[in-house]
Design a protein around this motif. Structure first.
Motif, PDB file in Angstrom:
ATOM      1  N   CYS B 179      25.459  53.133  35.588  1.00  0.00           N
ATOM      2  CA  CYS B 179      25.873  54.409  36.252  1.00  0.00           C
ATOM      3  C   CYS B 179      25.008  55.157  37.057  1.00  0.00           C
ATOM      4  O   CYS B 179      24.041  55.240  36.115  1.00  0.00           O
ATOM      5  N   SER B 180      25.423  55.885  37.942  1.00  0.00           N
ATOM      6  CA  SER B 180      24.760  56.775  38.637  1.00  0.00           C
ATOM      7  C   SER B 180      24.936  58.024  37.786  1.00  0.00           C
ATOM      8  O   SER B 180      25.896  58.325  37.117  1.00  0.00           O
ATOM      9  N   ARG B 181      24.230  59.275  37.917  1.00  0.00           N
ATOM     10  CA  ARG B 181      24.593  60.495  37.424  1.00  0.00           C
ATOM     11  C   ARG B 181      26.136  61.014  37.781  1.00  0.00           C
ATOM     12  O   ARG B 181      26.625  61.354  36.827  1.00  0.00           O
ATOM     13  N   ALA B 182      26.296  60.849  38.902  1.00  0.00           N
ATOM     14  CA  ALA B 182      27.747  61.274  39.199  1.00  0.00           C
ATOM     15  C   ALA B 182      28.744  60.603  38.568  1.00  0.00           C
ATOM     16  O   ALA B 182      29.832  61.095  38.350  1.00  0.00           O
ATOM     17  N   GLU B 183      28.626  59.322  38.485  1.00  0.00           N
ATOM     18  CA  GLU B 183      29.752  58.459  37.945  1.00  0.00           C
ATOM     19  C   GLU B 183      29.660  58.765  36.107  1.00  0.00           C
ATOM     20  O   GLU B 183      30.799  58.736  35.821  1.00  0.00           O
ATOM     21  N   ARG B 184      28.657  59.130  35.766  1.00  0.00           N
ATOM     22  CA  ARG B 184      28.570  59.430  34.258  1.00  0.00           C
ATOM     23  C   ARG B 184      29.306  60.697  34.129  1.00  0.00           C
ATOM     24  O   ARG B 184      30.027  60.944  33.048  1.00  0.00           O
ATOM     25  N   ARG B 185      29.076  61.684  35.061  1.00  0.00           N
ATOM     26  CA  ARG B 185      29.536  62.863  34.940  1.00  0.00           C
ATOM     27  C   ARG B 185      31.165  62.798  35.079  1.00  0.00           C
ATOM     28  O   ARG B 185      32.126  63.609  34.652  1.00  0.00           O
ATOM     29  N   GLU B 186      31.471  61.923  35.965  1.00  0.00           N
ATOM     30  CA  GLU B 186      32.983  61.582  36.175  1.00  0.00           C
ATOM     31  C   GLU B 186      33.831  61.178  34.993  1.00  0.00           C
ATOM     32  O   GLU B 186      34.678  61.423  34.567  1.00  0.00           O
ATOM     33  N   VAL B 187      32.933  60.045  34.412  1.00  0.00           N
ATOM     34  CA  VAL B 187      33.499  59.636  32.936  1.00  0.00           C
ATOM     35  C   VAL B 187      33.680  60.718  32.008  1.00  0.00           C
ATOM     36  O   VAL B 187      34.995  60.969  31.676  1.00  0.00           O
ATOM     37  N   GLU B 188      32.691  61.668  32.036  1.00  0.00           N
ATOM     38  CA  GLU B 188      32.836  62.872  31.000  1.00  0.00           C
ATOM     39  C   GLU B 188      34.108  63.649  31.466  1.00  0.00           C
ATOM     40  O   GLU B 188      34.996  64.055  30.618  1.00  0.00           O
ATOM     41  N   ARG B 189      34.232  63.786  32.709  1.00  0.00           N
ATOM     42  CA  ARG B 189      35.410  64.589  33.210  1.00  0.00           C
ATOM     43  C   ARG B 189      36.553  64.087  33.074  1.00  0.00           C
ATOM     44  O   ARG B 189      37.608  64.858  32.564  1.00  0.00           O
ATOM     45  N   VAL B 190      36.643  62.831  33.221  1.00  0.00           N
ATOM     46  CA  VAL B 190      38.122  62.305  33.223  1.00  0.00           C
ATOM     47  C   VAL B 190      38.459  62.066  31.553  1.00  0.00           C
ATOM     48  O   VAL B 190      39.729  62.534  31.185  1.00  0.00           O
ATOM     49  N   VAL B 191      37.536  61.840  30.722  1.00  0.00           N
ATOM     50  CA  VAL B 191      37.762  61.757  29.149  1.00  0.00           C
ATOM     51  C   VAL B 191      38.127  63.273  28.602  1.00  0.00           C
ATOM     52  O   VAL B 191      38.953  63.224  28.109  1.00  0.00           O
ATOM     53  N   VAL B 192      37.099  64.155  28.853  1.00  0.00           N
ATOM     54  CA  VAL B 192      37.281  65.277  28.421  1.00  0.00           C
ATOM     55  C   VAL B 192      38.641  66.013  28.846  1.00  0.00           C
ATOM     56  O   VAL B 192      39.256  66.689  28.026  1.00  0.00           O
ATOM     57  N   THR B 193      39.150  65.977  30.174  1.00  0.00           N
ATOM     58  CA  THR B 193      40.312  66.361  30.461  1.00  0.00           C
ATOM     59  C   THR B 193      41.397  65.908  29.641  1.00  0.00           C
ATOM     60  O   THR B 193      42.325  66.356  29.310  1.00  0.00           O
ATOM     61  N   ALA B 194      41.458  64.342  29.450  1.00  0.00           N
ATOM     62  CA  ALA B 194      42.427  63.891  28.768  1.00  0.00           C
ATOM     63  C   ALA B 194      42.448  64.426  27.490  1.00  0.00           C
ATOM     64  O   ALA B 194      43.740  64.469  27.061  1.00  0.00           O
ATOM     65  N   LEU B 195      41.640  64.601  26.926  1.00  0.00           N
ATOM     66  CA  LEU B 195      41.444  64.866  25.446  1.00  0.00           C
ATOM     67  C   LEU B 195      41.802  66.120  25.010  1.00  0.00           C
ATOM     68  O   LEU B 195      42.406  66.368  24.207  1.00  0.00           O
ATOM     69  N   ALA B 196      41.845  67.019  26.035  1.00  0.00           N
ATOM     70  CA  ALA B 196      42.255  68.335  26.206  1.00  0.00           C
ATOM     71  C   ALA B 196      43.854  68.523  25.870  1.00  0.00           C
ATOM     72  O   ALA B 196      44.337  69.434  25.637  1.00  0.00           O
ATOM     73  N   GLY B 197      44.424  67.399  26.417  1.00  0.00           N
ATOM     74  CA  GLY B 197      45.917  67.278  26.276  1.00  0.00           C
ATOM     75  C   GLY B 197      46.294  66.722  24.854  1.00  0.00           C
ATOM     76  O   GLY B 197      47.560  66.802  24.752  1.00  0.00           O
ATOM     77  N   LEU B 198      45.393  66.570  23.909  1.00  0.00           N
ATOM     78  CA  LEU B 198      45.952  66.101  22.548  1.00  0.00           C
ATOM     79  C   LEU B 198      46.425  67.196  21.872  1.00  0.00           C
ATOM     80  O   LEU B 198      45.743  68.473  22.249  1.00  0.00           O
ATOM     81  N   LYS B 199      47.438  67.006  20.896  1.00  0.00           N
ATOM     82  CA  LYS B 199      47.922  67.947  20.156  1.00  0.00           C
ATOM     83  C   LYS B 199      48.212  67.815  18.644  1.00  0.00           C
ATOM     84  O   LYS B 199      48.076  66.595  18.457  1.00  0.00           O
ATOM     85  N   GLY B 200      48.757  68.802  17.947  1.00  0.00           N
ATOM     86  CA  GLY B 200      48.975  68.437  16.583  1.00  0.00           C
ATOM     87  C   GLY B 200      47.751  68.219  15.750  1.00  0.00           C
ATOM     88  O   GLY B 200      46.837  68.894  15.996  1.00  0.00           O
ATOM     89  N   ASP B 201      47.841  67.305  15.050  1.00  0.00           N
ATOM     90  CA  ASP B 201      46.466  66.711  14.293  1.00  0.00           C
ATOM     91  C   ASP B 201      45.474  66.277  15.032  1.00  0.00           C
ATOM     92  O   ASP B 201      44.380  66.008  14.480  1.00  0.00           O
ATOM     93  N   LEU B 202      45.745  65.782  16.370  1.00  0.00           N
ATOM     94  CA  LEU B 202      44.746  65.502  17.272  1.00  0.00           C
ATOM     95  C   LEU B 202      43.989  66.515  18.019  1.00  0.00           C
ATOM     96  O   LEU B 202      43.122  66.225  18.636  1.00  0.00           O
ATOM     97  N   ALA B 203      44.604  67.511  17.847  1.00  0.00           N
ATOM     98  CA  ALA B 203      44.192  68.624  19.131  1.00  0.00           C
ATOM     99  C   ALA B 203      42.327  69.029  18.381  1.00  0.00           C
ATOM    100  O   ALA B 203      42.029  69.039  17.356  1.00  0.00           O
ATOM    101  N   GLY B 204      41.790  69.007  19.538  1.00  0.00           N
ATOM    102  CA  GLY B 204      40.379  69.237  19.240  1.00  0.00           C
ATOM    103  C   GLY B 204      39.423  69.887  20.275  1.00  0.00           C
ATOM    104  O   GLY B 204      39.889  70.676  21.251  1.00  0.00           O
TER     105      GLY B 204
END
Lengths: 381, 417
Positions: B179-204
């Motif tokens: 991966c290039s730096r931009a791709e890696r940052r995109e992975v981070e963005r996609v995953v972190v955005t998704a994780l922000a949607g976790l709730k209840g005992d999974l909120a973090g």
């Protein structure tokens, strides 16, 4: 085949800002010089062999550097890197080589007769003398980028050529991957053996790939002339001997280099060289002469003097420990060598070392006798 | 070979002649226009695959066992749609000959397509590593229904902690070696955005490796959550440590039972863990968390790399299929001294590690026991295997405590045909 993250066209799907490295914690020449503008201008370019800007700077991105030591932070993958990426490399070169300008011309002088003196550095102080440089074979990619086929071709070419050396230069090649235990131990005892790089500066640039394939050590039977094949450069050439006869060391160095160059030319190859950058090597710090001429010298008193650093600076010399770069001095014995590589000829640099070391020894003798060295302080060269 | 080579490049003689006449720059010009800087296409002609074939005589890894000059010749000049090459895939195996006792894999994928474009190499490697699994003829079952697991609450006199981990890759983005730096940052963005949607005992919360405070770093170390820049040459030679620590980070829920590593050896590594022996709950949280994360990325038009031949696609072929390692830290003071211990583990398709993870030694009598297999059996099957196996080990331990003898269980069959 090109090595590394070379899918450049894929990266062009992202904006320059999205790809730009985070250099906020970095302290190396590349990080000081690179700007988003330069990155944008150069990121869609490739050398004919496929080396890209990101390949060039990877080592500098991966190694933020040291607050006190300024590393270069970029390497060339081939001769053309210095042309295609000159927008970045010219200022790096200028920064590293004392203001050397893109329009400057570098003088090559490998005529040992032009060296004055140097045959009588005091052996009570000067324990050994050594001159090293590097050479790249034109038409091949450099260690960060070369394929296995290219690296082996360079090795074969080197063996063929070096095998034809005669007289006091006659010697033998030891391929790293074939050597016997006994040969290996002998090379270690002679301080000739080089090992797989461990420095992250080198590893991150890709030059340790396929180790030890295509790597080896050639030395003459007298053990005074040594060639490393495919370590950090295509060739590293070293002339060395015990004692203070730097003139003899330099004679052998020049003779040997000239002969090797001739032998390569007979086989249709020349060294990478041009009148602006001199000899072209992998690391921009080694451009020009690629030459480090040095001695191991006993300076127990002078090294404790508070003007030691200033004296070295004015003489355009640098000190290292006797283990080489990044080692400490042991027992007051220092490795003293020229600080410059580019913008001075080989003869000029060795002359600086000869004259400089003579002065350092004179200062050491004064201090031994309890006398001052103030009148011996040199002008800035 | 040397002389035929020199014949091939004899046209350089013209340039050499010019150079020796002192026309330095002219020679440079000649070479640069003619044959000096070999363009990639000219190079492939000048260097046939045989000249580039790696020397693997001292090597002991799956890649070295599978790669032949014929396969190399066929695949050397191919590229994946992301321009990833065979040489890049095998570099780590060339640079790391391996160990006479441990057989490493020796190759990595740069993207999802690597497994197709270089199938002639990857298929035998997969077969070697995964007990004969043939990607050309077999299908891999995926099953994340944790309700099917039985008997998965262990005796806490023996089991100190329980853990399940896997990895997931984001389809459409290159893997860590490539991966290039931009791709890696995109992975981070996609995953972190998704994780922000976790709730209840999974909120973090997410902690970027480059931005964390000293205090946060220390806390993560104390929790045993922090991962560091890889030092293993197996990983660094596969180019996955480039640009460290850019776009790397750790996300964990507030309860510290669900943890995700971003851009370490894979796009994501997902870990569910807790003290004690409630593997049922650990696996339930694992499946629930994974499904929620998958749902959250799908809402934004992304999906995980998966296909029915290879299951979940990860960087290292050893992690294909489920990518799942379910394990416990378990005390087995008597059983571990029994000479039949290794055989028992083998037959149960389990492996032991020290409590520091792979390549560590056990401290005292406590072992990390986990499933050996990754591909060819579903998540539910592998976790049930681990559960049944650990229960059996505990039974053995109890028997030995009472002075009774134990039996070596029959070996478990490999694949569902």
């Amino acid at each position: 085949m090109p090595f590394g993250n070379t899918h450049n066209k894929l990266k062009m799907n992202y904006s320059s800002d999205q790809e730009y490295p985070d250099l906020s914690k970095h302290n190396n020449h590349m990080a000081k010089v690179l700007t988003p503008e330069i990155y944008e201008n150069l990121r869609d370019k490739e050398t004919p062999s496929g080396f890209t800007l990101d390949d060039l700077i990877q080592t500098g991105v991966d190694n933020p550097g040291h607050p006190f030591i300024m590393t270069v932070g970029c390497v060339a993958g081939d001769e053309e890197s210095y042309e295609v990426f000159k927008e970045l490399l010219d200022p790096v070169i200028e920064d590293r080589h004392g203001g050397y300008k893109p329009s400057d011309k570098h003088k090559t002088d490998l005529n040992p007769d032009n060296l004055q003196g140097g045959d009588d550095l005091d052996p009570n102080y000067v324990l050994s003398s050594r001159v090293r440089t590097g050479r790249s074979v034109r038409g091949f990619c450099l260690p960060p980028h070369c394929s296995r086929g290219e690296r082996r071709a360079i090795e074969n070419l080197s063996i063929e050529s070096l095998d034809l050396l005669d007289g006091d230069l006659k010697g033998k090649y030891f391929a790293l991957k074939n050597m016997t235990e006994e040969e290996q131990q002998q090379l270690i005892d002679d301080h000739f053996l080089f090992d797989k790089p461990v420095s992250p500066l080198l590893l991150a640039s890709g030059m340790a790939r396929d180790w030890p394939d295509g790597r080896g050590i050639w030395h003459n039977d007298n053990k005074t002339f040594l060639v490393w094949v495919n370590e950090e450069d295509h060739l590293r050439v070293i002339s060395m001997q015990k004692g203070g006869n730097m003139k003899e060391v330099f004679n052998r160095f020049c003779t040997g280099l000239t002969k090797i160059e001739g032998l390569f030319k007979e086989r249709g190859h020349e060294f990478m060289w041009n009148e602006h950058l001199g000899y072209v090597l992998t690391c921009p710090s080694n451009l020009g002469t690629g030459l480090r001429a040095g001695v191991h010298v006993k300076l127990p008193n002078l090294s404790k003097h508070d003007k030691f650093g200033e004296v070295l600076k004015r003489l355009r010399l640098q000190k290292r420990g006797t283990g080489g770069v990044d080692t400490a001095a042991v027992g007051g014995v220092f490795d003293i060598s020229n600080a410059d590589r580019l913008g001075f000829s080989e003869v000029e640099l060795v002359q600086m070392v000869v004259d400089g070391v003579n002065l350092l020894v004179a200062m050491e003798k004064r201090l031994e006798g309890g006398d001052s060295i103030d009148d011996l302080m040199p002008e800035q060269k | 070979m040397a002389s035929s080579f020199t014949r091939l490049i004899s046209s350089r003689n013209t340039a050499a002649l010019l150079a020796s006449l002192g026309a330095g720059t002219m020679a440079t010009g000649f070479l640069m226009s003619e044959n000096g800087p070999l363009a990639a296409d000219k190079k492939t002609k000048l260097y046939p695959p045989s000249s580039d074939f790696p020397d693997l005589r001292k090597h002991n890894n799956c890649m070295a066992a599978a790669l032949t000059p014929a396969i190399y010749a066929k695949l050397r000049d191919k590229v994946t749609p992301n321009n990833w090459t065979l040489d890049q895939s095998i570099q780590t195996g060339v640079d790391n000959p391996g160990h006479p006792f441990i057989k490493t894999v020796g190759c990595v994928a740069g993207d999802e397509e690597s497994y197709e474009v270089f199938a002639e190499l990857f298929d035998p490697v997969i077969k070697d590593r995964h007990n004969g699994y043939d990607p050309r003829t077999m299908k891999h079952p995926t099953d994340l229904d944790s309700s099917k697991i039985t008997n998965a609450v262990f005796d806490e006199n023996y089991v100190l902690s329980s853990r399940v981990r896997t990895g997931r890759s984001i389809r459409g983005l290159s893997l860590p070696p490539a991966c290039s730096r931009a791709e890696r940052r995109e992975v981070e963005r996609v995953v972190v955005t998704a994780l922000a949607g976790l709730k209840g005992d999974l909120a973090g919360r997410y902690y970027g490796l480059g931005d964390m405070t000293e205090k946060e770093q220390q806390q993560l170390i104390d929790d045993h959550f922090l991962f560091d820049k890889p030092v293993s040459p197996l990983l660094t030679c596969a180019f996955m440590a480039r640009d460290w620590p850019d776009a790397r980070g750790i996300w964990h829920n507030n309860e510290k039972t669900f943890l995700i590593w971003v851009n370490e050896e894979d796009h994501t590594r997902v870990i569910s863990m807790e003290k004690g022996g409630n593997m049922k709950r650990v696996f339930e949280r694992f499946c629930r968390g994974l499904k929620q994360v998958e749902h959250l990325i799908q809402e934004r038009g992304w999906e995980f790399m998966w296909n029915e031949r290879l299951g979940y696609i990860l960087t290292c072929p050893s992690n294909l299929g489920t990518g799942l390692r379910a394990g416990v830290h378990v005390r087995l003071p008597k059983l571990s001294q029994d000479p039949r211990f290794s055989k028992i583990l083998d037959n149960l398709r389990l492996q032991k590690r020290g409590t520091g993870g792979v390549d560590t030694a056990a401290t005292g009598d406590t072992f990390d026991i986990s499933n050996n297999d990754r591909l060819g059996k579903s998540e539910v099957e592998l976790v049930q295997l681990l559960v049944d196996g650990v229960n059996h080990l505990i039974e053995c331990e109890k028997k030995l405590e009472k002075g009774q003898d134990i039996k070596v269980p029959a070996p478990i069959t490999q694949f569902r045909k």
